[in-house]
Write an enzyme that holds these catalytic residues in place. Structure first.
Site, PDB file in Angstrom:
ATOM      1  N   ASN A 133     -84.678 -74.656  62.775  1.00 54.68           N
ATOM      2  CA  ASN A 133     -84.038 -73.332  63.290  1.00 54.68           C
ATOM      3  C   ASN A 133     -84.344 -72.183  62.340  1.00 54.68           C
ATOM      4  OD1 ASN A 133     -81.928 -71.372  64.165  1.00 54.68           O
ATOM      5  ND2 ASN A 133     -80.164 -72.667  63.003  1.00 54.68           N
ATOM      6  N   CYS A 177     -76.979 -65.030  64.041  1.00 57.79           N
ATOM      7  CA  CYS A 177     -78.503 -65.329  64.911  1.00 57.79           C
ATOM      8  C   CYS A 177     -78.846 -63.895  65.917  1.00 57.79           C
ATOM      9  CB  CYS A 177     -78.344 -66.539  65.360  1.00 57.79           C
ATOM     10  SG  CYS A 177     -78.371 -67.844  64.144  1.00 57.79           S
ATOM     11  N   ASP A 202     -80.539 -92.934  62.050  1.00 58.46           N
ATOM     12  CA  ASP A 202     -81.582 -93.408  62.882  1.00 58.46           C
ATOM     13  C   ASP A 202     -82.429 -92.358  63.084  1.00 58.46           C
ATOM     14  OD1 ASP A 202     -82.933 -94.337  65.073  1.00 58.46           O
ATOM     15  OD2 ASP A 202     -81.016 -94.994  66.287  1.00 58.46           O
ATOM     16  N   HIS A 211     -81.171 -69.022  72.777  1.00 56.67           N
ATOM     17  CA  HIS A 211     -81.076 -68.972  71.303  1.00 56.67           C
ATOM     18  C   HIS A 211     -81.073 -70.616  70.780  1.00 56.67           C
ATOM     19  CE1 HIS A 211     -80.245 -69.325  67.180  1.00 56.67           C
ATOM     20  NE2 HIS A 211     -78.911 -69.553  67.292  1.00 56.67           N
ATOM     21  N   SER A 269     -68.828 -74.640  66.960  1.00 61.53           N
ATOM     22  CA  SER A 269     -70.007 -73.541  67.116  1.00 61.53           C
ATOM     23  C   SER A 269     -70.530 -73.858  68.553  1.00 61.53           C
ATOM     24  CB  SER A 269     -71.088 -73.466  65.927  1.00 61.53           C
ATOM     25  OG  SER A 269     -71.877 -74.484  66.165  1.00 61.53           O
ATOM     26  N   SER A 276     -73.254 -66.536  65.592  1.00 67.70           N
ATOM     27  CA  SER A 276     -71.949 -67.054  65.335  1.00 67.70           C
ATOM     28  C   SER A 276     -71.220 -65.951  64.875  1.00 67.70           C
ATOM     29  CB  SER A 276     -71.985 -68.124  64.545  1.00 67.70           C
ATOM     30  OG  SER A 276     -72.614 -69.372  64.900  1.00 67.70           O
ATOM     31  N   GLU A 292     -79.846 -63.015  58.583  1.00 70.57           N
ATOM     32  CA  GLU A 292     -78.704 -63.272  57.843  1.00 70.57           C
ATOM     33  C   GLU A 292     -78.881 -64.113  56.669  1.00 70.57           C
ATOM     34  OE1 GLU A 292     -78.342 -66.113  61.604  1.00 70.57           O
ATOM     35  OE2 GLU A 292     -76.882 -67.138  60.095  1.00 70.57           O
ATOM     36  N   THR A 310     -81.125 -79.295  60.905  1.00 68.16           N
ATOM     37  CA  THR A 310     -81.269 -78.295  61.813  1.00 68.16           C
ATOM     38  C   THR A 310     -81.708 -76.894  61.017  1.00 68.16           C
ATOM     39  OG1 THR A 310     -79.187 -77.472  61.876  1.00 68.16           O
ATOM     40  CG2 THR A 310     -79.688 -79.076  63.428  1.00 68.16           C
ATOM     41  N   LYS A 352     -78.406 -77.958  76.678  1.00 66.74           N
ATOM     42  CA  LYS A 352     -77.190 -78.036  76.636  1.00 66.74           C
ATOM     43  C   LYS A 352     -76.886 -76.573  77.347  1.00 66.74           C
ATOM     44  CE  LYS A 352     -75.622 -80.504  72.818  1.00 66.74           C
ATOM     45  NZ  LYS A 352     -74.952 -81.720  73.033  1.00 66.74           N
TER      46      LYS A 352
HETATM   47  N1  COA Z   1     -80.174 -92.218  68.907  1.00 68.50           N
HETATM   48  C1  COA Z   1     -80.238 -91.123  69.828  1.00 68.50           C
HETATM   49  N2  COA Z   1     -79.413 -90.105  70.010  1.00 68.50           N
HETATM   50  C2  COA Z   1     -78.419 -90.373  68.958  1.00 68.50           C
HETATM   51  C3  COA Z   1     -78.393 -91.052  68.223  1.00 68.50           C
HETATM   52  C4  COA Z   1     -79.228 -92.276  68.213  1.00 68.50           C
HETATM   53  N3  COA Z   1     -79.099 -93.202  67.339  1.00 68.50           N
HETATM   54  N4  COA Z   1     -77.278 -90.924  67.393  1.00 68.50           N
HETATM   55  C5  COA Z   1     -76.654 -89.622  67.941  1.00 68.50           C
HETATM   56  N5  COA Z   1     -77.317 -89.162  68.840  1.00 68.50           N
HETATM   57  C6  COA Z   1     -77.017 -87.979  69.643  1.00 68.50           C
HETATM   58  C7  COA Z   1     -75.412 -87.789  70.180  1.00 68.50           C
HETATM   59  O1  COA Z   1     -75.113 -88.584  71.177  1.00 68.50           O
HETATM   60  C8  COA Z   1     -75.577 -86.430  70.195  1.00 68.50           C
HETATM   61  O2  COA Z   1     -76.233 -86.004  71.545  1.00 68.50           O
HETATM   62  P1  COA Z   1     -75.386 -85.058  72.507  1.00 68.50           P
HETATM   63  O3  COA Z   1     -74.925 -83.854  71.898  1.00 68.50           O
HETATM   64  O4  COA Z   1     -76.193 -84.930  73.672  1.00 68.50           O
HETATM   65  O5  COA Z   1     -74.180 -85.935  72.882  1.00 68.50           O
HETATM   66  C9  COA Z   1     -76.654 -85.922  69.004  1.00 68.50           C
HETATM   67  O6  COA Z   1     -77.393 -86.864  68.853  1.00 68.50           O
HETATM   68  C10 COA Z   1     -75.885 -85.283  67.922  1.00 68.50           C
HETATM   69  O7  COA Z   1     -74.909 -86.419  67.378  1.00 68.50           O
HETATM   70  P2  COA Z   1     -73.678 -85.964  66.655  1.00 68.50           P
HETATM   71  O8  COA Z   1     -72.927 -87.223  66.496  1.00 68.50           O
HETATM   72  O9  COA Z   1     -72.955 -84.803  67.795  1.00 68.50           O
HETATM   73  O10 COA Z   1     -73.982 -85.315  65.380  1.00 68.50           O
HETATM   74  P3  COA Z   1     -73.450 -84.472  64.248  1.00 68.50           P
HETATM   75  O11 COA Z   1     -71.872 -84.476  64.432  1.00 68.50           O
HETATM   76  O12 COA Z   1     -74.021 -84.928  63.024  1.00 68.50           O
HETATM   77  O13 COA Z   1     -73.598 -83.049  64.371  1.00 68.50           O
HETATM   78  C11 COA Z   1     -74.412 -80.929  65.014  1.00 68.50           C
HETATM   79  C12 COA Z   1     -74.341 -82.320  65.493  1.00 68.50           C
HETATM   80  C13 COA Z   1     -75.364 -80.007  66.277  1.00 68.50           C
HETATM   81  C14 COA Z   1     -72.927 -80.479  65.452  1.00 68.50           C
HETATM   82  C15 COA Z   1     -74.927 -80.523  63.789  1.00 68.50           C
HETATM   83  O14 COA Z   1     -76.379 -80.772  63.539  1.00 68.50           O
HETATM   84  C16 COA Z   1     -74.754 -79.149  63.336  1.00 68.50           C
HETATM   85  O15 COA Z   1     -73.665 -78.637  62.984  1.00 68.50           O
HETATM   86  N6  COA Z   1     -75.963 -78.342  63.454  1.00 68.50           N
HETATM   87  C17 COA Z   1     -75.684 -76.895  63.220  1.00 68.50           C
HETATM   88  C18 COA Z   1     -75.129 -76.135  64.532  1.00 68.50           C
HETATM   89  C19 COA Z   1     -75.412 -74.759  64.684  1.00 68.50           C
HETATM   90  O16 COA Z   1     -76.266 -74.306  63.984  1.00 68.50           O
HETATM   91  N7  COA Z   1     -74.416 -73.896  64.965  1.00 68.50           N
HETATM   92  C20 COA Z   1     -74.870 -72.489  64.815  1.00 68.50           C
HETATM   93  C21 COA Z   1     -74.454 -71.615  65.978  1.00 68.50           C
HETATM   94  S1  COA Z   1     -75.212 -72.191  67.380  1.00 68.50           S
END
Ligand code: COA
Length: 406
Positions: free
Chosen positions: A291, A117, A33, A242, A210, A324, A85, A160, A251
């Site tokens: 990112n 980062c 979605d 960041h 993370s 990280s 990195e 991302t 957040k």
């Molecule tokens: N409509 C609107 N929002 C939706 C949705 C939809 N259909 N489906 C999911 N969402 C929202 C979720 O509620 C969540 O929001 P919230 O965190 O505010 O609750 C968000 O979208 C992400 O959904 P989630 O199920 O948590 O996604 P995911 O498990 O696929 O992964 C991350 C999300 C961020 C963990 C992933 O993208 C990731 O690993 N990114 C890299 C992280 C990173 O860079 N870390 C390095 C250090 S900072």
């Protein structure tokens, strides 16, 4: 009367790849979605590199723009540090390539800093400390953050991704940002939240963990900085974070808002209204680019400066940098009092103008070609550079070859 010496950022410039994919295109092609990426992660588009772009070419482009637009005397650069990195070699730093391609003077320290980062922030603080010892000679430093955020196709991290570079001129005439209260509000923990093994071109991430590590480091460094500097929430016009994906900034903001709100027994401004005023204005470029790892915080800063113009003069900003692994830092700075020092020179909107949109198949094809060109024997003759750009031409005899800009 004794006047306190000031050190910090004298100029800032960016380089952003010309191609992008819309997160809606990625979502639709993979059965997700689009609202999850647009609203859930807060992103819109992400920059995609072509095979002729890499962390070196982006660093060169950003640094050259910096030198041109801020009238930097290259012979006065005594230190060039690249925070990244996305290193292209296990031994030779990106800084060496940048130094060579831009013809900087030999009496210049060049090296890369790597801590996910956080690398560019380590470089910035080091450069600031170094310039504070160089006043007599008036030497300046350049810090470049350059990165390609790349995850496996189909992984949770894929939406991302992004790429780009930000170059900062650091010295004793900090017309852009006086870095103040250098209180070392830093935090380190040996955690496995994100990493990239030498044999892999894509990063691995324990995504949700993370985010926990990030927020824990934020709380720790914010409180340390607040206690050491005496600066609190009300002292900041903007809080910059960041930005691995734009929703993360929300957040982070929410975390600090909760801390402050609890201490004031809930007698505190509404979360959304404060976020929209203090942090959202710094996210527009990240929403467009995705990112950029070590450059994300500084892209946010560049975007804020460019959009806010005169309104930002003299404003105090709080910065949170997270890498990280992990290392994090909270620091503060005051923007210069004359916007003409940066207006029209940063170039974020300019870099985003006329970008080329990719469909999903083109995005996959570019990924494949980009992987292939980094292998030995991939070198191809390319048209000579027109002097405006530097191109990565491939690898020959295990050496990376660039069409030089000069
Ligand atoms: N409509 C609107 N929002 C939706 C949705 C939809 N259909 N489906 C999911 N969402 C929202 C979720 O509620 C969540 O929001 P919230 O965190 O505010 O609750 C968000 O979208 C992400 O959904 P989630 O199920 O948590 O996604 P995911 O498990 O696929 O992964 C991350 C999300 C961020 C963990 C992933 O993208 C990731 O690993 N990114 C890299 C992280 C990173 O860079 N870390 C390095 C250090 S900072």
């Amino acid at each position: 009367m004794h006047q306190e010496k000031r050190f910090g950022v004298e100029g800032i410039a960016v380089s952003i790849p010309k191609h992008f994919i819309d997160l809606g295109t990625l979502a639709e092609a993979t059965g997700v979605d689009p609202a999850k990426y647009y609203r859930g992660l807060g992103g819109r588009r992400m920059a995609v590199v072509t095979p002729i772009e890499d962390p070196v070419t982006m660093a060169v482009e950003a640094t050259r723009t910096l030198i041109d637009r801020y009238d930097v005397d290259p012979s006065g650069i005594g230190m060039l540090i690249v925070g990244s990195e996305s290193g292209v070699d296990a031994a030779k730093p990106i800084a060496s390539y940048v130094h060579g391609m831009l013809g900087l003077a030999p009496h210049c320290r060049t090296f890369d800093t790597q801590h996910a980062c956080y690398g560019a922030t380590a470089a910035l603080q080091m450069a600031r400390d170094w310039t504070s010892r160089q006043v007599g000679e008036g030497k300046k430093a350049i810090v470049v953050a350059t990165d390609i955020a790349r995850y496996e196709v189909g992984s949770a991290g894929e939406p991302t991704q992004g790429a780009g570079a930000v170059a900062l001129l650091v010295g004793n005439r900090p017309d852009v940002l006086v870095i103040e209260n250098h209180d070392d509000a830093v935090y380190t923990a040996d955690v496995m939240d994100f990493w990239r093994p030498h044999y892999s071109s894509t990063a691995m991430v324990d995504g949700h963990y993370s985010l926990e590590c990030y927020l824990k480091a934020l709380e720790n460094t914010y409180l340390t900085h607040r206690a050491a500097s005496g600066l609190g929430w009300d002292d900041y016009r903007h809080l910059l974070f960041h930005v691995p994906f734009p929703k993360m900034a929300f957040k982070a903001f929410r975390q600090l808002h909760e801390i402050e709100s609890k201490e004031r027994n809930g007698d505190f401004g509404p979360l959304e209204e404060q976020f929209d005023r203090m942090t959202a204005p710094a996210l527009w470029a990240n929403i467009e680019v995705g990112n950029v790892y070590s450059a994300s915080l500084y892209l946010s800063f560049a975007g804020l400066l460019e959009k806010s113009g005169h309104d930002l003069e003299g404003a105090r900003l709080g910065f949170f940098s997270y890498g990280s692994g992990c290392c994090a830092e909270f620091f503060s700075g005051t923007v210069g009092t004359d916007a003409s020092a940066w207006q029209g020179r940063i170039g974020v909107a300019e870099a985003l103008a006329g970008r080329i949109e990719l469909d999903y198949d083109q995005y996959l094809e570019l990924r494949k070609e980009t992987e292939a060109i980094s292998r030995d024997g991939s070198y191809r003759e390319r048209p000579a550079s027109n002097g405006e750009h530097v191109w990565f031409c491939g690898v020959q005899g295990h050496q990376r070859i660039y069409a030089r800009a000069m």
